[in-house]
Design an enzyme around this catalytic site. Structure first.
Site, PDB file in Angstrom:
ATOM      1  N   HIS A 248      56.010 -16.671 -12.338  1.00  0.00           N
ATOM      2  CA  HIS A 248      55.671 -15.936 -13.562  1.00  0.00           C
ATOM      3  C   HIS A 248      56.037 -14.463 -13.472  1.00  0.00           C
ATOM      4  CE1 HIS A 248      53.549 -19.413 -15.114  1.00  0.00           C
ATOM      5  NE2 HIS A 248      52.858 -19.483 -13.998  1.00  0.00           N
TER       6      HIS A 248
ATOM      7  N   HIS B  94      52.446  -6.127  -9.465  1.00  0.00           N
ATOM      8  CA  HIS B  94      53.432  -7.037 -10.038  1.00  0.00           C
ATOM      9  C   HIS B  94      54.001  -6.423 -11.319  1.00  0.00           C
ATOM     10  CE1 HIS B  94      49.547  -8.104 -11.901  1.00  0.00           C
ATOM     11  NE2 HIS B  94      50.282  -8.241 -12.993  1.00  0.00           N
TER      12      HIS B  94
ATOM     13  N   HIS C 115      55.824  -6.776 -15.426  1.00  0.00           N
ATOM     14  CA  HIS C 115      55.983  -7.481 -16.698  1.00  0.00           C
ATOM     15  C   HIS C 115      57.136  -6.849 -17.466  1.00  0.00           C
ATOM     16  CE1 HIS C 115      52.171  -9.715 -16.351  1.00  0.00           C
ATOM     17  NE2 HIS C 115      51.685  -8.601 -15.839  1.00  0.00           N
TER      18      HIS C 115
ATOM     19  N   HIS D 136      51.719  -3.419 -12.737  1.00  0.00           N
ATOM     20  CA  HIS D 136      50.259  -3.486 -12.694  1.00  0.00           C
ATOM     21  C   HIS D 136      49.787  -3.517 -11.243  1.00  0.00           C
ATOM     22  CE1 HIS D 136      49.617  -5.283 -17.000  1.00  0.00           C
ATOM     23  NE2 HIS D 136      49.762  -3.972 -17.006  1.00  0.00           N
TER      24      HIS D 136
ATOM     25  N   THR E  44      45.647 -10.411 -17.771  1.00  0.00           N
ATOM     26  CA  THR E  44      46.607 -10.672 -18.844  1.00  0.00           C
ATOM     27  C   THR E  44      47.307 -12.014 -18.676  1.00  0.00           C
ATOM     28  OG1 THR E  44      48.452  -9.555 -17.729  1.00  0.00           O
ATOM     29  CG2 THR E  44      47.007  -8.195 -19.118  1.00  0.00           C
ATOM     30  N   THR E  45      46.895 -12.789 -17.688  1.00  0.00           N
ATOM     31  CA  THR E  45      47.395 -14.150 -17.480  1.00  0.00           C
ATOM     32  C   THR E  45      46.188 -15.082 -17.379  1.00  0.00           C
ATOM     33  OG1 THR E  45      47.440 -13.850 -15.073  1.00  0.00           O
ATOM     34  CG2 THR E  45      49.470 -13.368 -16.285  1.00  0.00           C
TER      35      THR E  45
END
Length: 416
Positions: free
Chosen positions: A256, A281, A283, A300, A368-369
């Site tokens: 992801h 990580h 996005h 993040h 957010t996941t």
């Protein structure tokens, strides 16, 4: 197709017994510290139940040591059902459940482990069809932090599945070596009454608009992330202090995003409270918006305090010059998905990804996941950091950002 409670519960009885034993020992220790005379009846009953649970657990372990022959399967199932009936009978008067709920309500915060333990007691007391039982296990799922509470998540999901509920069970939680449903990363899992692997992504039938089908908080939560950051802002009194350390690069493509796991020792201090940096990580594009506009990407940085609180620093990445930190990371991307990669003689300091100024926008949000757990403090730094267009293009994911969520009356503050 639904599974009967007694037939399926056998598979997960040992897991629930482990939880109940822990709950009983915790309750006994807590009550010993409290007023003994006022809680004497509960202390006695907890001790008796702990002993009974131990005996049942030993019996179940002996049963599981040898696989039964086909002709013995029916007899073993009957024995298992009798053991379960005896265990349920011990809780049938509801005294332990009532006193345990009162005891836990007195606490300011209830951990996911205690929540799933209390749900297990309710399961045995009220049964699998009780709305409160299902709600209690769902609450445990909502409270569980995804990466560090997997055991709690699995306990709650497996118990719900064993009770005949339509629930999707993570592949990491499944005890049997069953193969997951076929299909690519973004193909939906088979929708039937059985427990099955959870698939989620950012597009199509597994996109963010469908996350709530498998992860209720993603659809019903009132404090979800990300947000469109727009004024007016309240003034924040928080003071951020970052102390990140250089360490060996440990990088992961989890399917992801690209995630960098961090060695212990790097910290974020918010006022006087210390949070350990766990990982950071990326996005694409940025999940957060500022005045309705996304940045090219966002990093993040996920932190956790000793008592389990989560705090995330968000660093917006705008197209501009090459980023030296990104250059190192992209040069050492994992050769395959799902396995942490440790390139030889490569170290990295997460502070190289931060701007010098730590002015921020702050709000309370969520992961957010999936499972979109709430209670996460976000600090989105005001000053963005450069990343070149070529570096953005080399990020392995073209789209892995959740859309902005409703504010729902929350206040965004600004500080630094």
């Amino acid at each position: 197709m639904f599974f009967s409670f007694k037939a399926v519960m056998k598979k997960y009885l040992r897991l629930i017994l482990e939880i109940l034993l822990g709950v009983c020992f915790i309750a006994a220790a807590t009550l010993a510290y409290m007023n003994y005379s006022a809680k004497k009846h509960l202390t006695t009953e907890v001790s008796e139940l702990t002993e009974q649970l131990g005996e049942v657990k030993e019996a179940m372990e002996k049963m599981q040591e040898a696989e039964p022959a086909d002709g013995e399967a029916s007899a073993e199932t009957n024995t298992s059902a009798q053991e379960l009936d005896a265990l349920k009978a011990a809780f049938s008067n509801g005294v332990v459940l009532q006193d345990m709920e009162l005891l836990y309500k007195a606490q300011k915060a209830l951990s996911p482990e205690r929540q799933v333990g209390m749900a297990s007691v309710r399961l045995l007391t009220k049964g699998p069809q009780d709305e409160g039982t299902i709600a209690a296990f769902q609450k445990a799922l909502e409270m569980a932090e995804w990466s560090n509470r997997l055991q709690t998540v699995c306990a709650a999901q497996n118990a719900l599945a064993a009770a005949g509920q339509k629930v999707t069970v993570l592949s990491d939680c499944k005890k049997s070596p069953e193969k997951p449903e076929s299909g690519g990363k973004d193909n939906p899992a088979k929708k039937d009454g059985k427990a099955h692997d959870v698939q989620w992504g950012y597009e199509g039938d597994n996109g963010p608009e469908h996350w709530g089908n498998n992860f209720p908080v993603c659809g019903t939560g009132k404090k979800q992330s990300p947000l469109n950051i727009i004024g007016p802002f309240e003034k924040s009194k928080d003071v951020l202090s970052v102390d990140y350390k250089e360490g060996p690069l440990k990088i992961l493509n989890n399917g992801h995003t690209i995630q960098v796991n961090v060695e212990p020792g790097s910290t974020l201090t918010i006022n006087k409270e210390t949070f350990d940096l766990l990982q950071f990580h990326f996005h694409r594009p940025s999940e957060e918006q500022v005045d309705g506009k996304n940045s090219a990407m966002v990093a993040h940085f996920v932190h956790k305090s000793k008592d389990g609180k989560l705090a995330v620093i968000g660093v917006l990445l705008n197209e501009g010059k090459d980023n030296a930190g990104i250059k190192t990371l992209w040069a050492n991307l994992p050769p395959k998905e799902g396995t942490e990669y440790l390139p030889e003689k490569v170290s990295f300091n997460p502070s190289s990804m931060l701007p010098k100024e730590l002015g921020f926008y702050n709000y309370e949000g969520s992961l957010t996941t999936p499972p979109c757990t709430e209670g996460v403090q976000f600090y989105i730094l005001k000053k963005p950091v450069d990343i070149s267009k070529d570096q953005v293009g080399k990020f392995p994911f073209k789209l892995n950002a959740r859309p902005v969520q409703n504010l729902n009356g929350r206040k965004i503050s600004a500080g630094g």
